[in-house]
Design a protein around this motif. Structure first.
Motif, short mmCIF file in Angstrom:
data_model
loop_
_atom_site.label_atom_id
_atom_site.label_comp_id
_atom_site.label_asym_id
_atom_site.label_seq_id
_atom_site.Cartn_x
_atom_site.Cartn_y
_atom_site.Cartn_z
N MET A 26 0.83 -1.20 0.00
CA MET A 26 0.00 0.00 0.00
C MET A 26 0.87 1.26 0.00
O MET A 26 0.54 2.26 -0.65
N LEU A 27 1.96 1.20 0.74
CA LEU A 27 2.85 2.37 0.83
C LEU A 27 3.51 2.69 -0.51
O LEU A 27 3.73 3.85 -0.84
N LYS A 28 3.83 1.65 -1.27
CA LYS A 28 4.56 1.83 -2.52
C LYS A 28 3.83 2.76 -3.50
O LYS A 28 4.38 3.77 -3.92
N PRO A 29 2.57 2.47 -3.87
CA PRO A 29 1.88 3.39 -4.79
C PRO A 29 1.53 4.73 -4.14
O PRO A 29 1.28 5.72 -4.84
N ASP A 30 1.50 4.79 -2.80
CA ASP A 30 1.26 6.05 -2.10
C ASP A 30 2.54 6.88 -1.98
O ASP A 30 2.53 7.95 -1.36
N HIS A 31 3.64 6.37 -2.54
CA HIS A 31 4.96 7.05 -2.53
C HIS A 31 5.37 7.40 -1.09
O HIS A 31 5.79 8.51 -0.80
N ALA A 32 5.23 6.40 -0.22
CA ALA A 32 5.53 6.62 1.19
C ALA A 32 6.36 5.47 1.74
O ALA A 32 6.50 4.42 1.10
N VAL A 33 6.92 5.69 2.92
CA VAL A 33 7.62 4.66 3.68
C VAL A 33 6.98 4.65 5.07
O VAL A 33 6.22 5.55 5.42
N GLY A 34 7.29 3.64 5.87
CA GLY A 34 6.71 3.60 7.21
C GLY A 34 7.60 2.91 8.20
O GLY A 34 8.51 2.16 7.84
N ASN A 35 7.35 3.19 9.46
CA ASN A 35 8.08 2.58 10.57
C ASN A 35 7.12 2.30 11.70
O ASN A 35 6.13 3.01 11.87
N VAL A 36 7.44 1.29 12.50
CA VAL A 36 6.79 1.07 13.78
C VAL A 36 7.87 1.29 14.81
O VAL A 36 8.91 0.63 14.80
N ASN A 37 7.63 2.27 15.70
CA ASN A 37 8.60 2.63 16.73
C ASN A 37 8.01 2.44 18.12
O ASN A 37 6.79 2.59 18.30
#
Length: 195
Positions: A71-82
């Motif tokens: 989902m993040l890929k086409p939204d041009h985003a990255v994510g983390n769980v901290n």
């Protein structure tokens, strides 16, 4: 808002123990989701998240991780769980995920499942099998075999053996999946048929 709901749904599945994991807020930023994990579930949620990129990760956890990253890929985003203190538990490369080449091989194989769809009017008849994991495999059978397989429609599982196209690529979670197979034989618990 619907896209945010999709992310929340996948994050709830990723964390597991939904009774102890709650959505708290969206913080300032691109879309910084803040979840609250109740104290009694922190250790189990954290150890679950640390399993994601290991061989011990259960299929549902691995699938959920890939869903979020996909989902993040086409939204041009990255994510983390901290963790609340800021320590990184899990990263989602999203837009930075390298493009994986798709591999295709033609090889003999075996598919097990329940016949859920069968029909057609040509020499090769499409037959769909649903395996125990819910994956649907598409096969082709000659008209004689299709006629026999129709007797097993939505009943006993069958085992189909034949040559097929097998793919491994970006959405296969590192596993080979069947693209299409040509049934050469099938069997049930009681009998087998070779064409």
């Amino acid at each position: 808002m619907s896209r945010l709901a999709e992310y929340l749904y996948e994050l709830a599945a990723l964390y597991g123990g939904q009774a102890f994991v709650h959505f708290k807020e969206v913080r300032k930023g691109s879309a910084v989701l803040h979840a609250l994990v109740e104290r009694e579930a922190v250790a189990s949620v954290e150890s679950r998240l640390r399993l994601v990129n290991t061989i011990a990760a259960p299929d549902d956890l691995r699938r959920t991780y890939h869903n979020i990253n996909g989902m993040l890929k086409p939204d041009h985003a990255v994510g983390n769980v901290n963790l609340p203190a800021g320590a990184l538990v899990l990263a989602f490369p999203g837009r930075d995920t390298p493009v994986q080449k798709i591999y295709r091989v033609k090889e003999a194989g075996v598919l097990d499942g329940i016949v859920i769809r069968i029909g057609g009017k040509y020499q090769t008849i499409p037959v769909w099998l649903k395996d125990a994991d819910g994956t649907v495999h598409k096969c082709e059978a000659n008209s004689d075999m299709a006629w026999e397989l129709i007797q097993h429609y939505l009943s006993l599982p069958v085992r189909v053996t034949g040559n097929g196209d097998w793919l491994r690529g970006e959405n296969a979670y590192g596993r080979w999946r069947n693209s299409r197979s040509r049934a050469g034989s099938y069997s049930t618990k009681h009998r087998s048929r070779i064409s």
